[in-house]
Scaffold this active site. Structure first.
Site, PDB file in Angstrom:
ATOM      1  N   HIS A  13     -48.035 -15.745 -88.109  1.00  0.00           N
ATOM      2  CA  HIS A  13     -47.027 -14.698 -87.903  1.00  0.00           C
ATOM      3  C   HIS A  13     -46.759 -14.515 -86.406  1.00  0.00           C
ATOM      4  CE1 HIS A  13     -46.918 -13.877 -92.080  1.00  0.00           C
ATOM      5  NE2 HIS A  13     -48.135 -13.360 -92.154  1.00  0.00           N
ATOM      6  N   ASP A  29     -39.869 -18.800 -93.571  1.00  0.00           N
ATOM      7  CA  ASP A  29     -41.047 -19.006 -94.432  1.00  0.00           C
ATOM      8  C   ASP A  29     -42.004 -20.035 -93.830  1.00  0.00           C
ATOM      9  OD1 ASP A  29     -42.652 -18.593 -96.615  1.00  0.00           O
ATOM     10  OD2 ASP A  29     -41.551 -19.957 -97.924  1.00  0.00           O
ATOM     11  N   LEU A  63     -24.548  -9.944 -79.715  1.00  0.00           N
ATOM     12  CA  LEU A  63     -25.131 -10.481 -80.950  1.00  0.00           C
ATOM     13  C   LEU A  63     -25.716  -9.311 -81.723  1.00  0.00           C
ATOM     14  CD1 LEU A  63     -26.442 -12.818 -82.717  1.00  0.00           C
ATOM     15  CD2 LEU A  63     -28.428 -12.638 -81.214  1.00  0.00           C
TER      16      LEU A  63
HETATM   17  C1  FPP Z   1     -43.066 -15.670 -94.239  1.00  0.00           C
HETATM   18  O1  FPP Z   1     -44.141 -16.534 -94.053  1.00  0.00           O
HETATM   19  C2  FPP Z   1     -42.926 -14.749 -93.127  1.00  0.00           C
HETATM   20  C3  FPP Z   1     -43.060 -13.399 -93.218  1.00  0.00           C
HETATM   21  C4  FPP Z   1     -43.368 -12.700 -94.462  1.00  0.00           C
HETATM   22  C5  FPP Z   1     -42.935 -12.534 -92.058  1.00  0.00           C
HETATM   23  C6  FPP Z   1     -41.994 -12.945 -90.993  1.00  0.00           C
HETATM   24  C7  FPP Z   1     -42.479 -12.387 -89.724  1.00  0.00           C
HETATM   25  C8  FPP Z   1     -42.443 -12.963 -88.519  1.00  0.00           C
HETATM   26  C9  FPP Z   1     -41.744 -14.218 -88.242  1.00  0.00           C
HETATM   27  C10 FPP Z   1     -43.153 -12.373 -87.363  1.00  0.00           C
HETATM   28  C11 FPP Z   1     -43.160 -10.916 -87.300  1.00  0.00           C
HETATM   29  C12 FPP Z   1     -41.883 -10.388 -86.901  1.00  0.00           C
HETATM   30  C13 FPP Z   1     -41.409  -9.257 -87.346  1.00  0.00           C
HETATM   31  C14 FPP Z   1     -40.067  -8.866 -86.893  1.00  0.00           C
HETATM   32  C15 FPP Z   1     -42.170  -8.421 -88.302  1.00  0.00           C
HETATM   33  P1  FPP Z   1     -45.296 -16.555 -95.129  1.00  0.00           P
HETATM   34  O2  FPP Z   1     -46.390 -15.691 -94.629  1.00  0.00           O
HETATM   35  O3  FPP Z   1     -44.726 -16.196 -96.463  1.00  0.00           O
HETATM   36  O4  FPP Z   1     -45.741 -18.045 -95.110  1.00  0.00           O
HETATM   37  P2  FPP Z   1     -46.404 -18.872 -96.277  1.00  0.00           P
HETATM   38  O5  FPP Z   1     -45.307 -19.200 -97.247  1.00  0.00           O
HETATM   39  O6  FPP Z   1     -46.925 -20.062 -95.567  1.00  0.00           O
HETATM   40  O7  FPP Z   1     -47.474 -18.024 -96.884  1.00  0.00           O
END
Ligand code: FPP
Length: 218
Positions: A29, A12, A122
């Site tokens: 992201h 997150d 893994l």
């Molecule tokens: C949460 O941060 C993260 C996500 C919803 C996506 C996770 C994705 C990646 C790490 C990169 C892409 C990789 C793949 C495999 C798709 P948030 O956007 O909820 O952060 P915030 O809480 O600051 O809004």
């Protein structure tokens, strides 16, 4: 031998990181993907068998279309450019969640799973379009239909994490203390670490520190 079988992570804070440093959520992201690569490397070094990453929840469909599109383009690009390398490193990729994306992405996900299915170093379980309550309801329905006895073992057999040991560690970055419908059944006995850092800022050192804390107490 490292006694850890499984680490699960709620990654997150990407959006906030992107806004803070680059004035756009999507930049977070992109940066988050670099953290994923670092964490994979440490997991291999630490001989952890399963790494489960919450990449897209069923709730995430509520995000702006442009952000969803960007996330999937990142994922697509990641698979197209890295799957050979993951395969060479003996890494198995498994998707947990419903594969109902574009036909192109569904195919790519299936091919990536197929290509790496016999790998043993893994296992990366990528939770995509995943929600724990939906998983549990489905599992209960199937168990009921099977007429088998309702017990923990039989329920486990109908979860998407069948054959995956329960995580010893759950990490959530981004300074939010919630489970957000992630592996609710499976984390019954996990040690949970809520990290203040946003996912793109989470380092190898942070990860190693958590692993050390847990393995030291074993
Ligand atoms: C949460 O941060 C993260 C996500 C919803 C996506 C996770 C994705 C990646 C790490 C990169 C892409 C990789 C793949 C495999 C798709 P948030 O956007 O909820 O952060 P915030 O809480 O600051 O809004």
């Amino acid at each position: 031998m490292n006694p850890l079988n499984h680490v699960a992570i709620i990654m997150d804070g990407n959006g906030r990181w992107g806004l803070k440093y680059k004035k756009q959520r999507n930049a977070g992201h992109k940066e988050g993907l670099n953290t994923i690569e670092k964490i994979i490397k440490v997991s291999i070094k630490q001989k952890i068998k399963h790494l489960t990453l919450y990449a897209f929840s069923t709730e995430n469909w509520k995000r702006p279309k442009s952000e969803i599109k960007y996330l999937f383009s990142l994922l697509e690009n990641f698979l197209l450019t890295k799957i050979e390398d993951l395969n060479k490193q003996n890494i198995k990729l498994k998707i947990i969640g419903l594969k109902n994306f574009s036909p192109k992405l569904n195919k790519l996900l299936r091919q990536s799973e197929q290509k790496t299915k016999n790998n043993t170093k893994l296992q990366i379980n990528l939770a995509l379009n995943y929600g724990s309550k939906f998983e549990l309801i489905n599992a209960f329905k199937k168990l009921k239909k099977s007429k088998k006895k309702i017990n923990e073992k039989n329920l486990n057999d109908y979860l998407q994490t069948k054959d995956i040991p329960d995580p010893e560690i759950l990490i959530r970055t981004g300074n939010t203390k919630r489970l957000s419908n992630f592996l609710l059944w499976q984390v019954a006995y996990s040690e949970i670490f809520f990290e203040k850092k946003l996912w793109p800022d989470f380092t190898r050192k942070d990860y190693n520190k958590i692993i050390k804390m847990v393995t030291f107490n074993e």
